[in-house]
Design an enzyme around this catalytic site. Structure first.
Site, PDB file in Angstrom:
ATOM      1  N   GLU A  48       0.834  -1.200   0.000  1.00  0.00           N
ATOM      2  CA  GLU A  48       0.000   0.000   0.000  1.00  0.00           C
ATOM      3  C   GLU A  48       0.873   1.256   0.000  1.00  0.00           C
ATOM      4  O   GLU A  48       1.828   1.356   0.778  1.00  0.00           O
ATOM      5  CB  GLU A  48      -0.876  -0.035   1.255  1.00  0.00           C
ATOM      6  CG  GLU A  48      -1.765   1.152   1.442  1.00  0.00           C
ATOM      7  CD  GLU A  48      -2.617   1.031   2.697  1.00  0.00           C
ATOM      8  OE1 GLU A  48      -3.544   1.833   2.829  1.00  0.00           O
ATOM      9  OE2 GLU A  48      -2.350   0.151   3.539  1.00  0.00           O
TER      10      GLU A  48
ATOM     11  N   LYS B 223      -9.020   2.417  -2.300  1.00  0.00           N
ATOM     12  CA  LYS B 223      -9.305   1.855  -0.977  1.00  0.00           C
ATOM     13  C   LYS B 223     -10.637   2.373  -0.441  1.00  0.00           C
ATOM     14  O   LYS B 223     -10.966   3.545  -0.595  1.00  0.00           O
ATOM     15  CB  LYS B 223      -8.167   2.220  -0.018  1.00  0.00           C
ATOM     16  CG  LYS B 223      -8.237   1.543   1.322  1.00  0.00           C
ATOM     17  CD  LYS B 223      -6.976   1.824   2.112  1.00  0.00           C
ATOM     18  CE  LYS B 223      -6.995   1.122   3.454  1.00  0.00           C
ATOM     19  NZ  LYS B 223      -5.749   1.355   4.177  1.00  0.00           N
TER      20      LYS B 223
ATOM     21  N   CYS C 193      -5.462  -3.296   1.438  1.00  0.00           N
ATOM     22  CA  CYS C 193      -5.200  -3.462   2.866  1.00  0.00           C
ATOM     23  C   CYS C 193      -6.447  -3.660   3.719  1.00  0.00           C
ATOM     24  O   CYS C 193      -7.047  -4.717   3.714  1.00  0.00           O
ATOM     25  CB  CYS C 193      -4.351  -2.301   3.362  1.00  0.00           C
ATOM     26  SG  CYS C 193      -3.618  -2.644   4.976  1.00  0.00           S
TER      27      CYS C 193
END
Length: 169
Positions: free
Chosen positions: A41, A113, A149
């Protein structure tokens, strides 16, 4: 399908050094027959770059550097590279936390994300706008769901009390 998870240790703010780390790791993944390589990430800028994210110049430079990287990786496997992406909307946080696909010498799809942690040492909600749609990558004859993530850590079968209302998976 072989997927290479690139175990690198990026340095916050070192765009050229991190680009070099990513390039070398992708080249090794290619030698090992990877069909897809995935960086950590925000690998290009280092995690978490905190107030560097407030600098439009820094974010802009990260996109110039990822364009260079894409050209350098033209003959390597497709690669997901983590970096901050400007949010074009006039509302919400100024950036997305993005995994950008580079393949064939150019930048391609963007995967953003959804779940932004704000506990412990994390303060992502300060900088990033959450993304709310499913995200898929067609690779060969397969469809891959792409998440970043925290997005995989909200499983109702695992957590007695989930931290987030939304589950992108």
């Amino acid at each position: 399908m072989k997927i290479a998870l690139l175990q690198i240790n990026p340095t916050v703010g070192d765009l050229q050094g991190n680009k070099r780390l990513i390039f070398e790791a992708v080249r090794e993944a290619g030698r090992c027959g990877a069909d897809l390589a995935i960086t950590p990430e925000l690998a290009l800028v280092g995690y978490l770059p905190r107030d560097l994210l407030l600098s439009d110049g820094f974010v802009r430079r990260s996109w110039w550097v990822v364009e260079e990287l894409a050209r350098e990786l033209a003959d390597q496997p497709p690669t997901l590279v983590g970096l901050p992406e400007p949010n074009p909307s006039q509302e919400g946080r100024p950036l997305f936390n993005t995994a950008l696909l580079v393949r064939g010498g150019r930048t391609d799809q963007r995967f953003r994300k959804s779940l932004l942690p704000t506990y412990d040492v994390f303060d992502e909600d300060r900088y990033f706008e959450p993304f709310r749609e499913p995200q898929f990558l067609a690779l060969g004859n397969r469809q891959l769901g792409i998440s970043v993530c925290e997005d995989v850590w909200n499983d109702r079968d695992f957590w007695k009390r989930r931290r987030y209302h939304h589950d992108p998976i």
